[in-house]
Design an enzyme around this catalytic site. Structure first.
Site, PDB file in Angstrom:
ATOM      1  N   ILE A 134       0.865  -1.169   0.000  1.00  0.00           N
ATOM      2  CA  ILE A 134       0.000   0.000   0.000  1.00  0.00           C
ATOM      3  C   ILE A 134       0.907   1.226   0.000  1.00  0.00           C
ATOM      4  O   ILE A 134       2.068   1.164   0.403  1.00  0.00           O
ATOM      5  CB  ILE A 134      -0.977   0.026   1.203  1.00  0.00           C
ATOM      6  CG1 ILE A 134      -0.224  -0.059   2.535  1.00  0.00           C
ATOM      7  CG2 ILE A 134      -1.990  -1.085   1.095  1.00  0.00           C
ATOM      8  CD1 ILE A 134      -1.167   0.019   3.747  1.00  0.00           C
ATOM      9  N   ASP A 135       0.376   2.345  -0.475  1.00  0.00           N
ATOM     10  CA  ASP A 135       1.190   3.540  -0.653  1.00  0.00           C
ATOM     11  C   ASP A 135       1.726   4.073   0.672  1.00  0.00           C
ATOM     12  O   ASP A 135       1.165   3.822   1.734  1.00  0.00           O
ATOM     13  CB  ASP A 135       0.369   4.632  -1.347  1.00  0.00           C
ATOM     14  CG  ASP A 135      -0.103   4.214  -2.732  1.00  0.00           C
ATOM     15  OD1 ASP A 135       0.597   3.407  -3.369  1.00  0.00           O
ATOM     16  OD2 ASP A 135      -1.174   4.684  -3.155  1.00  0.00           O
ATOM     17  N   LYS A 136       2.778   4.848   0.562  1.00  0.00           N
ATOM     18  CA  LYS A 136       3.431   5.426   1.745  1.00  0.00           C
ATOM     19  C   LYS A 136       2.435   6.148   2.648  1.00  0.00           C
ATOM     20  O   LYS A 136       2.434   5.945   3.867  1.00  0.00           O
ATOM     21  CB  LYS A 136       4.524   6.404   1.294  1.00  0.00           C
ATOM     22  CG  LYS A 136       5.154   7.208   2.426  1.00  0.00           C
ATOM     23  CD  LYS A 136       6.096   8.278   1.895  1.00  0.00           C
ATOM     24  CE  LYS A 136       6.612   9.158   3.019  1.00  0.00           C
ATOM     25  NZ  LYS A 136       7.455  10.273   2.520  1.00  0.00           N
TER      26      LYS A 136
END
Length: 301
Positions: A134-136
């Site tokens: 999942i994105d930062k």
């Protein structure tokens, strides 16, 4: 991992087919694995441009386990569940999943190396144990494989679309309908290669959503992933005219200044690779998210 080619993909290039169905990989990575013999067709090595046939058996062989040259760090990760085969971790917002250019330390992998005894090696030395990302600036649940057998099983579930992944998102605008499905291919934005976009030549991508709460200028939604393309929810919601609040990449110029997109992976479900038990985990919205919602509710009183 084994795949059987269906009529739908017959006649397509091997690398194109696999890049479209195997998550967290690129066409270039697939080509390299084919050339190295780590991907075979009917037990034989082929070229990346091999045209697959119906009922071809594609086998993705294990890469050799490589001792990850990553410095373990005590990051006090929130390990929601752990056994000998899998773990589920609740990633904080602002944390990168694995080391990459500009992020050699402080990543989820650094923390996993410190807190878990074993991690799978299929994804290479920089991404041990990582099955999906999942994105930062997205918070929430991720499944981690502790050995290669478990890793293969979990990836197969992603390919078969049997993993449950539900996200909560705050978007700009008031969505009038309660339910919706976005089915639009996602690929690199030809005008900005660092971004993703809905493009004709992109990979198939499907997102389902339902409205949880409406505000004067925002809507709180639950997004359910059927596929897992890079930035999928962010790209899809922008595509239908309801970009994520706080999103510096895909949001409007004037958005909430909250340090990133308001997106939380709150529900994760999968079948245990050894026991066959269906498991589901939930994590409530973190404080950074609920604070924004409380502020919006207060301002509309």
């Amino acid at each position: 991992m084994n795949l059987i080619i269906t009529e739908e993909h017959a006649g397509e290039r091997l690398d194109t087919v696999l890049a479209g169905v195997v998550e967290n990989t690129s066409r270039t990575d697939i080509q390299n694995r084919v050339k190295s013999g780590h991907i075979t067709v009917n037990g034989k090595t082929v070229k990346p441009n091999y045209k697959v046939k119906k009922d071809d058996r594609i086998e993705l062989l294990e890469r050799e386990n490589v001792e990850a040259d990553i410095v373990p760090e005590n990051l006090n990760l929130d390990i929601v569940y752990e056994d000998d085969d899998v773990a589920v971790v609740n990633k904080d917002r602002g944390m990168v999943v694995h080391p990459a250019a500009g992020h050699a330390s402080g990543t989820l992998v650094n923390g996993l190396m410190d807190q878990l005894d074993n991690l799978s090696g299929i994804n290479g030395e920089l991404r041990p144990g990582i099955v999906h990302r999942i994105d930062k600036d997205t918070s929430g649940l991720l499944m981690v494989a502790k050995n290669d057998v478990a890793h293969r099983h979990l990836v197969e579930q992603l390919v078969e679309k049997s993993v449950t992944r539900k996200y909560t998102a705050l978007v700009h605008g008031v969505i009038p309908h309660n339910l919706g499905t976005i089915e639009a291919p996602i690929g690199r934005n030809p005008k900005e290669r660092q971004d993703m976009a809905v493009v004709d030549e992109g990979k198939d991508a499907v997102t389902h959503f339902n409205v949880l709460e409406r505000f004067d200028n925002f809507t709180l939604v639950e997004c359910i992933l059927e596929t897992g393309r890079t930035h999928q929810i962010r790209v899809h919601m922008k595509y239908i005219g309801y970009p994520l609040a706080g999103d510096p990449k895909y949001g409007p110029r004037k958005t909430l200044d909250v340090g990133g997109q308001l997106l939380h992976a709150g529900v994760l479900g999968f079948t245990h690779p050894k026991t066959g038990e269906r498991m589901e985990f939930k994590k409530e919205l973190p404080k950074y998210f609920t604070d924004v919602l409380d502020e919006i509710r207060l301002s509309e009183k």
